[in-house]
Motif scaffolding. Sequence first.
Motif, PDB file in Angstrom:
ATOM      1  N   GLN A 214       0.842  -1.208   0.000  1.00  0.00           N
ATOM      2  CA  GLN A 214       0.000   0.000   0.000  1.00  0.00           C
ATOM      3  C   GLN A 214       0.871   1.249   0.000  1.00  0.00           C
ATOM      4  O   GLN A 214       0.644   2.194  -0.772  1.00  0.00           O
ATOM      5  CB  GLN A 214      -0.912   0.006   1.231  1.00  0.00           C
ATOM      6  N   ILE A 215       1.878   1.283   0.878  1.00  0.00           N
ATOM      7  CA  ILE A 215       2.741   2.462   0.987  1.00  0.00           C
ATOM      8  C   ILE A 215       3.563   2.641  -0.285  1.00  0.00           C
ATOM      9  O   ILE A 215       3.705   3.759  -0.800  1.00  0.00           O
ATOM     10  CB  ILE A 215       3.654   2.328   2.225  1.00  0.00           C
ATOM     11  N   ARG A 216       4.111   1.539  -0.844  1.00  0.00           N
ATOM     12  CA  ARG A 216       4.926   1.651  -2.053  1.00  0.00           C
ATOM     13  C   ARG A 216       4.116   2.230  -3.206  1.00  0.00           C
ATOM     14  O   ARG A 216       4.572   3.136  -3.919  1.00  0.00           O
ATOM     15  CB  ARG A 216       5.483   0.287  -2.447  1.00  0.00           C
ATOM     16  N   HIS A 217       2.904   1.732  -3.398  1.00  0.00           N
ATOM     17  CA  HIS A 217       2.062   2.243  -4.481  1.00  0.00           C
ATOM     18  C   HIS A 217       1.751   3.720  -4.288  1.00  0.00           C
ATOM     19  O   HIS A 217       1.790   4.509  -5.244  1.00  0.00           O
ATOM     20  CB  HIS A 217       0.762   1.441  -4.553  1.00  0.00           C
ATOM     21  N   ALA A 218       1.463   4.120  -3.046  1.00  0.00           N
ATOM     22  CA  ALA A 218       1.147   5.525  -2.770  1.00  0.00           C
ATOM     23  C   ALA A 218       2.371   6.403  -2.979  1.00  0.00           C
ATOM     24  O   ALA A 218       2.275   7.529  -3.500  1.00  0.00           O
ATOM     25  CB  ALA A 218       0.610   5.673  -1.347  1.00  0.00           C
ATOM     26  N   MET A 219       3.552   5.922  -2.600  1.00  0.00           N
ATOM     27  CA  MET A 219       4.787   6.682  -2.809  1.00  0.00           C
ATOM     28  C   MET A 219       5.082   6.844  -4.294  1.00  0.00           C
ATOM     29  O   MET A 219       5.402   7.943  -4.770  1.00  0.00           O
ATOM     30  CB  MET A 219       5.959   5.986  -2.115  1.00  0.00           C
ATOM     31  N   GLN A 220       4.977   5.764  -5.045  1.00  0.00           N
ATOM     32  CA  GLN A 220       5.290   5.831  -6.469  1.00  0.00           C
ATOM     33  C   GLN A 220       4.335   6.760  -7.214  1.00  0.00           C
ATOM     34  O   GLN A 220       4.729   7.404  -8.194  1.00  0.00           O
ATOM     35  CB  GLN A 220       5.251   4.430  -7.075  1.00  0.00           C
ATOM     36  N   ALA A 221       3.091   6.862  -6.721  1.00  0.00           N
ATOM     37  CA  ALA A 221       2.112   7.719  -7.385  1.00  0.00           C
ATOM     38  C   ALA A 221       2.269   9.189  -7.024  1.00  0.00           C
ATOM     39  O   ALA A 221       1.853  10.071  -7.793  1.00  0.00           O
ATOM     40  CB  ALA A 221       0.698   7.249  -7.035  1.00  0.00           C
ATOM     41  N   ASN A 222       2.906   9.477  -5.877  1.00  0.00           N
ATOM     42  CA  ASN A 222       2.886  10.855  -5.376  1.00  0.00           C
ATOM     43  C   ASN A 222       4.261  11.465  -5.113  1.00  0.00           C
ATOM     44  O   ASN A 222       4.427  12.678  -5.224  1.00  0.00           O
ATOM     45  CB  ASN A 222       2.074  10.923  -4.079  1.00  0.00           C
ATOM     46  N   ILE A 223       5.241  10.680  -4.704  1.00  0.00           N
ATOM     47  CA  ILE A 223       6.552  11.218  -4.313  1.00  0.00           C
ATOM     48  C   ILE A 223       7.481  11.180  -5.523  1.00  0.00           C
ATOM     49  O   ILE A 223       7.943  10.108  -5.932  1.00  0.00           O
ATOM     50  CB  ILE A 223       7.160  10.421  -3.143  1.00  0.00           C
ATOM     51  N   HIS A 224       7.751  12.355  -6.091  1.00  0.00           N
ATOM     52  CA  HIS A 224       8.553  12.427  -7.312  1.00  0.00           C
ATOM     53  C   HIS A 224       9.916  13.072  -7.069  1.00  0.00           C
ATOM     54  O   HIS A 224      10.716  13.163  -7.996  1.00  0.00           O
ATOM     55  CB  HIS A 224       7.802  13.194  -8.393  1.00  0.00           C
ATOM     56  N   GLU A 225      10.171  13.543  -5.854  1.00  0.00           N
ATOM     57  CA  GLU A 225      11.489  14.069  -5.503  1.00  0.00           C
ATOM     58  C   GLU A 225      12.088  13.118  -4.473  1.00  0.00           C
ATOM     59  O   GLU A 225      11.791  13.210  -3.288  1.00  0.00           O
ATOM     60  CB  GLU A 225      11.373  15.496  -4.947  1.00  0.00           C
ATOM     61  N   ASP A 226      12.904  12.193  -4.942  1.00  0.00           N
ATOM     62  CA  ASP A 226      13.322  11.097  -4.074  1.00  0.00           C
ATOM     63  C   ASP A 226      14.341  11.509  -3.015  1.00  0.00           C
ATOM     64  O   ASP A 226      14.692  10.717  -2.150  1.00  0.00           O
ATOM     65  CB  ASP A 226      13.874   9.923  -4.887  1.00  0.00           C
ATOM     66  N   HIS A 227      14.832  12.768  -3.055  1.00  0.00           N
ATOM     67  CA  HIS A 227      15.774  13.221  -2.023  1.00  0.00           C
ATOM     68  C   HIS A 227      15.056  13.745  -0.789  1.00  0.00           C
ATOM     69  O   HIS A 227      15.658  13.913   0.256  1.00  0.00           O
ATOM     70  CB  HIS A 227      16.663  14.338  -2.583  1.00  0.00           C
ATOM     71  N   ARG A 228      13.773  14.025  -0.904  1.00  0.00           N
ATOM     72  CA  ARG A 228      13.017  14.644   0.188  1.00  0.00           C
ATOM     73  C   ARG A 228      12.759  13.611   1.279  1.00  0.00           C
ATOM     74  O   ARG A 228      12.230  12.528   1.000  1.00  0.00           O
ATOM     75  CB  ARG A 228      11.699  15.204  -0.348  1.00  0.00           C
ATOM     76  N   PRO A 229      13.122  13.909   2.545  1.00  0.00           N
ATOM     77  CA  PRO A 229      12.975  12.889   3.594  1.00  0.00           C
ATOM     78  C   PRO A 229      11.515  12.561   3.901  1.00  0.00           C
ATOM     79  O   PRO A 229      10.671  13.457   3.990  1.00  0.00           O
ATOM     80  CB  PRO A 229      13.663  13.520   4.810  1.00  0.00           C
ATOM     81  N   LEU A 230      11.253  11.286   4.049  1.00  0.00           N
ATOM     82  CA  LEU A 230       9.935  10.805   4.451  1.00  0.00           C
ATOM     83  C   LEU A 230      10.135   9.866   5.634  1.00  0.00           C
ATOM     84  O   LEU A 230      10.837   8.861   5.530  1.00  0.00           O
ATOM     85  CB  LEU A 230       9.252  10.075   3.305  1.00  0.00           C
ATOM     86  N   ILE A 231       9.535  10.220   6.764  1.00  0.00           N
ATOM     87  CA  ILE A 231       9.690   9.450   8.001  1.00  0.00           C
ATOM     88  C   ILE A 231       8.396   8.699   8.291  1.00  0.00           C
ATOM     89  O   ILE A 231       7.313   9.309   8.328  1.00  0.00           O
ATOM     90  CB  ILE A 231      10.013  10.372   9.195  1.00  0.00           C
ATOM     91  N   LEU A 232       8.511   7.406   8.503  1.00  0.00           N
ATOM     92  CA  LEU A 232       7.391   6.613   9.000  1.00  0.00           C
ATOM     93  C   LEU A 232       7.687   6.253  10.447  1.00  0.00           C
ATOM     94  O   LEU A 232       8.699   5.605  10.734  1.00  0.00           O
ATOM     95  CB  LEU A 232       7.205   5.345   8.173  1.00  0.00           C
ATOM     96  N   LEU A 233       6.838   6.698  11.361  1.00  0.00           N
ATOM     97  CA  LEU A 233       6.955   6.336  12.771  1.00  0.00           C
ATOM     98  C   LEU A 233       5.984   5.199  13.050  1.00  0.00           C
ATOM     99  O   LEU A 233       4.772   5.341  12.845  1.00  0.00           O
ATOM    100  CB  LEU A 233       6.646   7.524  13.671  1.00  0.00           C
ATOM    101  N   ILE A 234       6.514   4.083  13.532  1.00  0.00           N
ATOM    102  CA  ILE A 234       5.720   2.873  13.726  1.00  0.00           C
ATOM    103  C   ILE A 234       5.745   2.494  15.195  1.00  0.00           C
ATOM    104  O   ILE A 234       6.777   2.627  15.863  1.00  0.00           O
ATOM    105  CB  ILE A 234       6.300   1.698  12.902  1.00  0.00           C
ATOM    106  N   ASP A 235       4.625   2.010  15.712  1.00  0.00           N
ATOM    107  CA  ASP A 235       4.574   1.664  17.134  1.00  0.00           C
ATOM    108  C   ASP A 235       4.968   0.219  17.416  1.00  0.00           C
ATOM    109  O   ASP A 235       5.022  -0.191  18.574  1.00  0.00           O
ATOM    110  CB  ASP A 235       3.190   1.961  17.717  1.00  0.00           C
ATOM    111  N   SER A 236       5.254  -0.573  16.390  1.00  0.00           N
ATOM    112  CA  SER A 236       5.647  -1.966  16.614  1.00  0.00           C
ATOM    113  C   SER A 236       7.060  -2.214  16.075  1.00  0.00           C
ATOM    114  O   SER A 236       7.642  -1.371  15.391  1.00  0.00           O
ATOM    115  CB  SER A 236       4.647  -2.929  15.953  1.00  0.00           C
ATOM    116  N   ASN A 237       7.592  -3.392  16.360  1.00  0.00           N
ATOM    117  CA  ASN A 237       8.992  -3.707  16.069  1.00  0.00           C
ATOM    118  C   ASN A 237       9.143  -4.277  14.657  1.00  0.00           C
ATOM    119  O   ASN A 237       9.457  -5.456  14.463  1.00  0.00           O
ATOM    120  CB  ASN A 237       9.503  -4.695  17.120  1.00  0.00           C
ATOM    121  N   ILE A 238       8.930  -3.412  13.639  1.00  0.00           N
ATOM    122  CA  ILE A 238       8.952  -3.907  12.252  1.00  0.00           C
ATOM    123  C   ILE A 238       9.706  -2.953  11.327  1.00  0.00           C
ATOM    124  O   ILE A 238       9.590  -3.064  10.100  1.00  0.00           O
ATOM    125  CB  ILE A 238       7.515  -4.094  11.713  1.00  0.00           C
ATOM    126  N   GLY A 239      10.491  -2.036  11.870  1.00  0.00           N
ATOM    127  CA  GLY A 239      11.061  -0.970  11.058  1.00  0.00           C
ATOM    128  C   GLY A 239      11.883  -1.459   9.883  1.00  0.00           C
ATOM    129  O   GLY A 239      11.650  -1.073   8.730  1.00  0.00           O
TER     130      GLY A 239
END
Length: 468
Positions: free
Chosen positions: A394-419
């Motif tokens: 889900q995240i990969r598809h959304a990133m590929q459709a919207n994030i076109h400047e690959d140098h811009r930092p994107l942080i995902l904060l997750i509450d479980s041990n799966i980073g």
Amino acid sequence: MSERVTLLGLDFGSTTSSAMVASASISSGATPFKMLTEIKIEHLCEPVLTPFIGRSINTSKISALIEHWLKQSGIKLDNIFSGGSLITGLAAQADNAQALTRIITNIVGESVIATADDPCLESWLAFKGSCAALSRYHADAPILNFDIGGGTANIALGINGDVQQTGCYFIGARHFQFVVGSYKITAMSRYGEALLEALSIKKIVGETFNADEVAKIMAFYVRTLEAIVQADTDYLSKKIAKKHTQISINLDSNTRPKLTFSGGVGELIYKISANELLPTTTFYGDFGIDLAQAISCSSILSANLKTHIPEHKGRATVVGLTLHSTEISGNSIYLPNPNCLPLRNLPIVAKLVHDSSAAQWQSVFSLAANCPQGACIQISASNQLEQIRSLAIQIRHAMQANIHEDHRPLILLIDSNIGKALGNYICDWGQLDYNLMVIDEVELRDAQFVNIGRLHQQMIPVSFYGLN
């Protein structure tokens, strides 16, 4: 034994400024998240008057003050794991408040985050720093903490150590300043000027309040604080009460909290309660002593002064800032490029769950794409492998459709041990070149911005602000 880390807190307020250095170990506790343990306060600097020139901060004196604190504490800047600096009250409203944030960054470096005028964070920190332990001891009793300083009364309601609500009001000791030992006015804030107009008191700088005028000003402050406790919305909707409201706290009229106090005025209140000798009239050049006495005379506000005494009073904010402002990541983080850290002021664009719809993911990543400095998304996720894969797709598809400047930092904060696993699945095990970081095992907060510190022993400090 785990390595000790160094924490630094700097607090610049309407009346005083202070600093604190502490050390701590990092370990897992009763929750799934890492926490600071075995905390030891290494150095607590004596508060000093915040230097002003008119309504501007004296930046040269502030620079000298910070340098003095660092030398006095013996702290090595390279050893700072995390820290925070809060600029509050009238200091945050100074004409050059942003210059102070630059000074802090230039002197202390990027390990300490300078945040100006975040009243909800200040209220949260003051509760954590003053009465979190007391609140956990009286686990079933709601506690309402008033952190009263020179410019503001920062208020937080908590139960069992957890803050439920926050608010902030422009009630404090330093809206009027005097020649020490008298009520001859040397300066007034705009809130002080508005109050005099509402009370029909005609006084300007250079003139002196009489006893009746002092009593009227104190009566307004006390009545407003009582109205907050009693959830008296009629009184709080009056024009002058609204003028003194920065962020309202909306208590249920059926709530009967125990009251505690912190801040400079709070410290004086507990001295009065303990029958300790107070300084003479306007000893601090403001209404601090008068306000503490007026609050102590209120049967509503003084009801719990003997029974519920917080651990830290006058320095609650700097204690809370140093010890409670930072979350600590887990060890399984996805961080292909550690050199891009630290990152400051990243907007948190959403908080989603692992099974959010494709449309929600597309909408959120569209928002993230419009944040020029980068963005953060909080995600509550499962550690089940199939769900990790599904979330990554889900995240990969959304990133590929919207994030076109690959140098811009994107942080995902997750509450479980799966980073690490989630990041690798999203980036197809290195096939997609995004500036993506997945920071896991972080307790998610209802906040607007986040700061990400440097990597330290495979852990990252994470600080939230703009608390809702």
